[in-house]
Design a protein around this motif. Structure first.
Motif, mmCIF file in Angstrom:
data_model
loop_
_atom_site.group_PDB
_atom_site.id
_atom_site.type_symbol
_atom_site.label_atom_id
_atom_site.label_comp_id
_atom_site.label_asym_id
_atom_site.label_seq_id
_atom_site.Cartn_x
_atom_site.Cartn_y
_atom_site.Cartn_z
ATOM 1 N N LEU A 1 -16.589 8.094 2.675
ATOM 2 C CA LEU A 1 -17.163 8.842 1.557
ATOM 3 C C LEU A 1 -18.688 8.773 1.577
ATOM 4 O O LEU A 1 -19.371 9.766 1.295
ATOM 5 C CB LEU A 1 -16.626 8.295 0.234
ATOM 6 C CG LEU A 1 -15.148 8.583 -0.074
ATOM 7 C CD1 LEU A 1 -14.699 7.791 -1.298
ATOM 8 C CD2 LEU A 1 -14.912 10.069 -0.298
ATOM 9 N N LEU A 2 -19.220 7.616 1.926
ATOM 10 C CA LEU A 2 -20.675 7.482 2.028
ATOM 11 C C LEU A 2 -21.230 8.339 3.155
ATOM 12 O O LEU A 2 -22.322 8.912 3.039
ATOM 13 C CB LEU A 2 -21.055 6.012 2.234
ATOM 14 C CG LEU A 2 -20.803 5.072 1.062
ATOM 15 C CD1 LEU A 2 -21.210 3.649 1.424
ATOM 16 C CD2 LEU A 2 -21.541 5.531 -0.185
ATOM 17 N N HIS A 3 -20.474 8.444 4.248
ATOM 18 C CA HIS A 3 -20.869 9.338 5.353
ATOM 19 C C HIS A 3 -21.021 10.765 4.837
ATOM 20 O O HIS A 3 -21.986 11.469 5.166
ATOM 21 C CB HIS A 3 -19.808 9.308 6.458
ATOM 22 C CG HIS A 3 -20.106 8.346 7.560
ATOM 23 N ND1 HIS A 3 -21.198 8.480 8.403
ATOM 24 C CD2 HIS A 3 -19.443 7.239 7.978
ATOM 25 C CE1 HIS A 3 -21.198 7.500 9.284
ATOM 26 N NE2 HIS A 3 -20.146 6.729 9.056
ATOM 27 N N LEU B 1 -11.555 15.812 0.678
ATOM 28 C CA LEU B 1 -11.607 16.378 -0.671
ATOM 29 C C LEU B 1 -13.036 16.389 -1.203
ATOM 30 O O LEU B 1 -13.436 17.316 -1.919
ATOM 31 C CB LEU B 1 -10.707 15.568 -1.608
ATOM 32 C CG LEU B 1 -9.210 15.635 -1.331
ATOM 33 C CD1 LEU B 1 -8.464 14.678 -2.254
ATOM 34 C CD2 LEU B 1 -8.679 17.050 -1.511
ATOM 35 N N LEU B 2 -13.820 15.370 -0.848
ATOM 36 C CA LEU B 2 -15.207 15.336 -1.294
ATOM 37 C C LEU B 2 -16.015 16.459 -0.659
ATOM 38 O O LEU B 2 -16.829 17.109 -1.327
ATOM 39 C CB LEU B 2 -15.835 13.982 -0.950
ATOM 40 C CG LEU B 2 -17.274 13.778 -1.444
ATOM 41 C CD1 LEU B 2 -17.362 13.920 -2.964
ATOM 42 C CD2 LEU B 2 -17.795 12.403 -1.006
ATOM 43 N N GLU B 3 -15.777 16.722 0.608
ATOM 44 C CA GLU B 3 -16.448 17.847 1.268
ATOM 45 C C GLU B 3 -16.105 19.167 0.590
ATOM 46 O O GLU B 3 -16.969 20.026 0.389
ATOM 47 C CB GLU B 3 -16.059 17.903 2.748
ATOM 48 C CG GLU B 3 -16.784 16.917 3.626
ATOM 49 C CD GLU B 3 -16.778 17.335 5.083
ATOM 50 O OE1 GLU B 3 -17.661 18.130 5.474
ATOM 51 O OE2 GLU B 3 -15.876 16.888 5.814
ATOM 52 N N LEU C 1 0.838 -1.198 0.000
ATOM 53 C CA LEU C 1 0.000 0.000 0.000
ATOM 54 C C LEU C 1 0.870 1.244 0.000
ATOM 55 O O LEU C 1 1.830 1.352 0.776
ATOM 56 C CB LEU C 1 -0.910 0.019 1.227
ATOM 57 C CG LEU C 1 -1.841 -1.179 1.421
ATOM 58 C CD1 LEU C 1 -2.663 -1.001 2.694
ATOM 59 C CD2 LEU C 1 -2.754 -1.367 0.226
ATOM 60 N N LEU C 2 0.524 2.191 -0.844
ATOM 61 C CA LEU C 2 1.236 3.462 -0.901
ATOM 62 C C LEU C 2 0.219 4.593 -0.786
ATOM 63 O O LEU C 2 -0.721 4.670 -1.587
ATOM 64 C CB LEU C 2 2.009 3.600 -2.212
ATOM 65 C CG LEU C 2 3.156 2.623 -2.457
ATOM 66 C CD1 LEU C 2 3.757 2.853 -3.839
ATOM 67 C CD2 LEU C 2 4.237 2.778 -1.391
ATOM 68 N N GLU C 3 0.389 5.458 0.212
ATOM 69 C CA GLU C 3 -0.534 6.576 0.356
ATOM 70 C C GLU C 3 -0.131 7.697 -0.592
ATOM 71 O O GLU C 3 1.038 8.061 -0.696
ATOM 72 C CB GLU C 3 -0.552 7.102 1.796
ATOM 73 C CG GLU C 3 -1.583 8.208 1.995
ATOM 74 C CD GLU C 3 -1.707 8.666 3.439
ATOM 75 O OE1 GLU C 3 -2.551 9.537 3.703
ATOM 76 O OE2 GLU C 3 -0.953 8.156 4.296
ATOM 77 N N VAL C 4 -1.111 8.221 -1.308
ATOM 78 C CA VAL C 4 -0.883 9.349 -2.201
ATOM 79 C C VAL C 4 -1.753 10.509 -1.727
ATOM 80 O O VAL C 4 -2.703 10.315 -0.955
ATOM 81 C CB VAL C 4 -1.195 8.995 -3.662
ATOM 82 C CG1 VAL C 4 -0.210 7.958 -4.177
ATOM 83 C CG2 VAL C 4 -2.619 8.479 -3.818
ATOM 84 N N PHE C 5 -1.438 11.697 -2.198
ATOM 85 C CA PHE C 5 -2.111 12.896 -1.688
ATOM 86 C C PHE C 5 -2.640 13.738 -2.846
ATOM 87 O O PHE C 5 -2.087 14.790 -3.174
ATOM 88 C CB PHE C 5 -1.138 13.693 -0.818
ATOM 89 C CG PHE C 5 -0.579 12.903 0.326
ATOM 90 C CD1 PHE C 5 -1.248 12.848 1.537
ATOM 91 C CD2 PHE C 5 0.604 12.185 0.190
ATOM 92 C CE1 PHE C 5 -0.738 12.100 2.597
ATOM 93 C CE2 PHE C 5 1.119 11.442 1.235
ATOM 94 C CZ PHE C 5 0.442 11.401 2.450
ATOM 95 N N PRO C 6 -3.734 13.292 -3.467
ATOM 96 C CA PRO C 6 -4.307 14.052 -4.586
ATOM 97 C C PRO C 6 -4.914 15.364 -4.107
ATOM 98 O O PRO C 6 -5.248 15.527 -2.932
ATOM 99 C CB PRO C 6 -5.382 13.112 -5.119
ATOM 100 C CG PRO C 6 -5.792 12.309 -3.928
ATOM 101 C CD PRO C 6 -4.538 12.105 -3.131
ATOM 102 N N LYS C 7 -5.082 16.286 -5.031
ATOM 103 C CA LYS C 7 -5.698 17.569 -4.708
ATOM 104 C C LYS C 7 -7.204 17.546 -4.941
ATOM 105 O O LYS C 7 -7.929 18.401 -4.432
ATOM 106 C CB LYS C 7 -5.053 18.678 -5.545
ATOM 107 C CG LYS C 7 -3.578 18.913 -5.202
ATOM 108 C CD LYS C 7 -2.994 20.050 -6.032
ATOM 109 C CE LYS C 7 -1.529 20.286 -5.673
ATOM 110 N NZ LYS C 7 -0.934 21.381 -6.477
ATOM 111 N N THR C 8 -7.658 16.572 -5.721
ATOM 112 C CA THR C 8 -9.093 16.409 -5.969
ATOM 113 C C THR C 8 -9.433 14.924 -5.937
ATOM 114 O O THR C 8 -8.568 14.073 -6.160
ATOM 115 C CB THR C 8 -9.505 16.983 -7.337
ATOM 116 O OG1 THR C 8 -8.774 16.316 -8.367
ATOM 117 C CG2 THR C 8 -9.232 18.482 -7.402
#
Length: 350
Positions: free
Chosen positions: A145-147, A108-110, A42-49
């Motif tokens: 995300l569903l929350h 990001l979804l918020e 697993l690799l964590e990435v940090f997208p802007k969107t």
């Protein structure tokens, strides 16, 4: 001596990344011929969107979001495999073993929901790689995300091959009460022996059907993607699948024809050579017959329409199945009227 392939793996090799000048390829075959189990990194990435506008024609949604890149399920035919190359990895084994995770996806979804002037439209979760693949059991990014969708009353359409979706039944029921969710389960086969090699780390056929039944009984609109249809692999199962899913409560179904775009082609060819060497040429020739003599068709609408006698036979079979098992069934349209971009802020005041 017969070589043993790695358990739970779809791709046979790490095919060359077309963006690399130097070529390297590894294989899952082991020199000691022992059965190995695939290990996931697993690799964590940090997208802007996190929300992507869908540019392809022929899809029923405007936006999609993918909390994971790469997919542990290991389907050799997966159209998303080539996207892993943009991250510097192979579309072969790497796609299944190196999973990029977006833990900041809920935040990001918020941000997306609170943009000034945003007009709600159904978001597909996921659309590229599976939002309920095995690592979701631990990370719960999809659940978060569903929350957020529930908090802001935003419609979301889920597609998955994994019965893990039932874990979030509490959230799905609340979303369904407001007509904000539907769930599509991908069931390309009801032959468990075929399922084990076609999509090795997905849920079993029995578990998928149980999940379908549970969702339906709880009042959640359910849909099944019988996809992709692969000639001489699962094409003979069309009517049995439609009969079975209708008996387990599906509200409708969709289907696609297989197309081996870009690096999917060598991955799928290796898979065929490994599991069905006796019919490899037949399968590839029939796939090509669907797409004007080509194994690939990138345009989704043209790929699903196909052409030629075999494509027509597939379409006619689904038409018969729809008339017999899903007469007058319409999949409900999700609501966008309840969305409130300030809802989350109001709730946090209490």
């Amino acid at each position: 001596m017969k070589k043993e392939f790695t358990k739970g793996q779809g791709a046979v090799t790490n095919i060359h990344n077309r963006f690399f000048k130097q070529r390297y390829e590894t294989t899952i075959y082991q020199d000691d011929y022992e059965e190995k189990t695939a290990k996931t990194e697993l690799l964590e990435v940090f997208p802007k969107t996190i929300v992507n506008k869908v540019k392809s024609t022929g899809v029923p949604f405007l936006y999609s979001m993918n909390p994971y890149q790469g997919c542990e399920h290991g389907c050799a035919y997966c159209y998303a495999r080539p996207t892993h190359q943009y991250w510097g990895y192979s579309a072969g084994i790497d796609f299944e073993r190196i999973i990029l995770v977006k833990k900041n996806a809920p935040e990001l979804l918020e941000q997306f929901f609170t943009k000034r002037g945003y007009k709600p439209s159904v978001i597909s979760l996921s659309g590229n790689t599976d939002c309920y693949q095995p690592i979701e059991r631990k990370l719960e990014i999809t659940r978060k995300l569903l929350h957020v969708c529930l908090e802001y009353r935003h419609p979301v359409s889920i597609i998955t091959k994994n019965a893990l979706v039932i874990r979030d039944l509490d959230l799905l029921k609340e979303l369904a009460k407001k007509n904000l969710v539907n769930v599509s389960l991908s069931i390309p086969t009801i032959n468990e022996d075929l399922r084990r090699i076609l999509e090795p780390r997905t849920s079993s056929v029995k578990t998928k059907l149980k999940a379908l039944e549970t969702l339906s009984l709880e009042g959640i609109p359910t849909h099944v993607m019988v996809a992709p249809i692969i000639p001489s692999i699962n094409s003979i199962e069309i009517l049995p699948i439609l009969k079975t899913i209708s008996e387990h409560g599906a509200n409708g179904f969709g289907y696609t024809l297989v197309g081996l775009n870009d690096e999917v082609e060598p991955v799928f060819k290796d898979w065929l050579e490994t599991h069905f060497p006796d019919r490899k040429d037949k399968v590839l020739n029939q796939i090509a017959s669907l797409h004007n003599g080509n194994l690939a068709e990138k345009n989704i609408a043209r790929r699903n329409a196909g052409n030629g006698n075999f494509a027509e036979m597939i379409h006619n079979t689904f038409a018969i199945g729809k008339k017999k098992f899903f007469p007058n069934v319409q999949f409900p349209k999700l609501s966008t009227d309840l969305f409130d971009g300030t809802k989350g802020e109001q709730l946090r005041l209490f």
